[in-house]
Design an enzyme around this catalytic site. Sequence first.
Site, PDB file in Angstrom:
ATOM      1  N   THR A 156       0.845  -1.195   0.000  1.00 43.53           N
ATOM      2  CA  THR A 156       0.000   0.000   0.000  1.00 43.53           C
ATOM      3  C   THR A 156       0.879   1.242   0.000  1.00 43.53           C
ATOM      4  OG1 THR A 156      -1.886  -1.047   1.071  1.00 43.53           O
ATOM      5  CG2 THR A 156      -1.671   1.323   1.353  1.00 43.53           C
ATOM      6  N   SER A 269      -6.937   2.594  -6.475  1.00 47.28           N
ATOM      7  CA  SER A 269      -7.570   2.668  -5.162  1.00 47.28           C
ATOM      8  C   SER A 269      -7.378   4.043  -4.557  1.00 47.28           C
ATOM      9  CB  SER A 269      -6.971   1.604  -4.225  1.00 47.28           C
ATOM     10  OG  SER A 269      -7.450   1.750  -2.905  1.00 47.28           O
ATOM     11  N   HIS A 271      -8.215   4.218  -1.244  1.00 51.26           N
ATOM     12  CA  HIS A 271      -8.334   3.724   0.128  1.00 51.26           C
ATOM     13  C   HIS A 271      -9.790   3.798   0.608  1.00 51.26           C
ATOM     14  CE1 HIS A 271      -5.207   2.426   3.063  1.00 51.26           C
ATOM     15  NE2 HIS A 271      -6.230   2.461   3.902  1.00 51.26           N
ATOM     16  N   ARG A 274     -11.018   6.863   2.484  1.00 52.25           N
ATOM     17  CA  ARG A 274     -10.693   6.976   3.898  1.00 52.25           C
ATOM     18  C   ARG A 274      -9.440   7.801   4.172  1.00 52.25           C
ATOM     19  NH1 ARG A 274     -13.135   3.433   7.197  1.00 52.25           N
ATOM     20  NH2 ARG A 274     -11.313   2.991   8.478  1.00 52.25           N
ATOM     21  N   ARG A 306     -20.374  -2.544  -5.068  1.00 52.56           N
ATOM     22  CA  ARG A 306     -21.434  -3.085  -4.217  1.00 52.56           C
ATOM     23  C   ARG A 306     -22.329  -4.080  -4.953  1.00 52.56           C
ATOM     24  NH1 ARG A 306     -18.452  -0.847  -1.459  1.00 52.56           N
ATOM     25  NH2 ARG A 306     -18.803   0.688   0.208  1.00 52.56           N
TER      26      ARG A 306
END
Length: 384
Positions: A156, A269, A271, A274, A306
């Site tokens: 990451t 990404s 995150h 966040r 989702r």
Amino acid sequence: MTRAHSVEDLRRAARRRMPRAVFDVVDGGAGDEHTLRWNREAFERIPLRPRALVDVAHVDTTTTVLGDRVSMPLLLAPCSFARMCHSDAEPAVARAAGRAGTVYVVPGGSGERPEVVIRSAGGPLWYQLYLKPDRAMNDELVDRVAGAGYRTLCVTIDTPIKPYREKDLRNGVTLPVTPSPRLALAGLAHPRWSRDFLFGTGGAGLDLFAARRAYTNFTDAIMHSRSVTAGEIRRLRDRWQGPLVVKGVLRGDEVAEMADLGVDGVVVSNHGGRNLDGAPATVDVLAEVVDAAAGRLDVLLDGGVRRGTDVVRALALGAKAVLVGRPYMFALAAGGEAGVDRVLELLHNEIIRAMSLVGATSVKEIDRSLVGHARPADVREGTT
């Protein structure tokens, strides 16, 4: 779990079971949560274009990601400290992923040591690495992970400093955690969750120190993050013999250098909204990254997925696979290991339905012809 028919159903169940402050840790984002919201809205703006005159009696969702054969182009993203959802935590997620035939990326902030989690695995596991300031500690951890049997290392790169999440601070949740009357009252209002978090409910009996060990493992992994440079990636490439993935890419102009450094894959990404509020939605920059990669490395995506239709959209724009985090954390909170089984079943079935309805009988048939141009975002005052 049989009454849960979508990720949102599991989210609502998790919210009922967990203290609000703990639920917000999983559900919330940074700042005003613009990026968190954009991750979902960006998918909703991309129309699907079904292909007609296709026999979809048999739909094959299997694919290969960095050498790992998986049952569907959906992997489980690294989400730290799963014990806050359920005491079975990361080993339960690993077992469910194995049964579903997909990959679990074990988080660097896992409450269980990597050697413990892999003993529960029924399929391939990757390991997420947060670089520490001490290089010797990084080298020792990388060697431990390799020795334990992890095949792919996922580094990451988007967390050079400790995140600042106002919602958590308002709820009295800090790192390291400082006990407060507010947190105590939240726990008392959810006694079943509190008992499970503190002592566990497994058949082996109560473990009076399990929560403390999990919290210690978690904080040791993520409290001392550092910047990741090209030099650090080069060092890791020299030390790690398996596939190397970089997670946290949002720009196409960085991809060529990563390929030159020997990186095998990147994860587009932010995150999960966040860290940096105001970063773009991942699906909005996916095609740019895919085009820049030009086949030199695999491109994956996380953030906002989702539904099975979201998976098809991402693959149509060039992603090799997607990763989901919050969906399985909600499921773990709602129903433990059985909840993770359920969410993977739901998402797999949604992928099959989505592929059938757009006219793709295999993953390799999903291409950009299956999506239209994204509709403009509604920027009127007060809309979401």
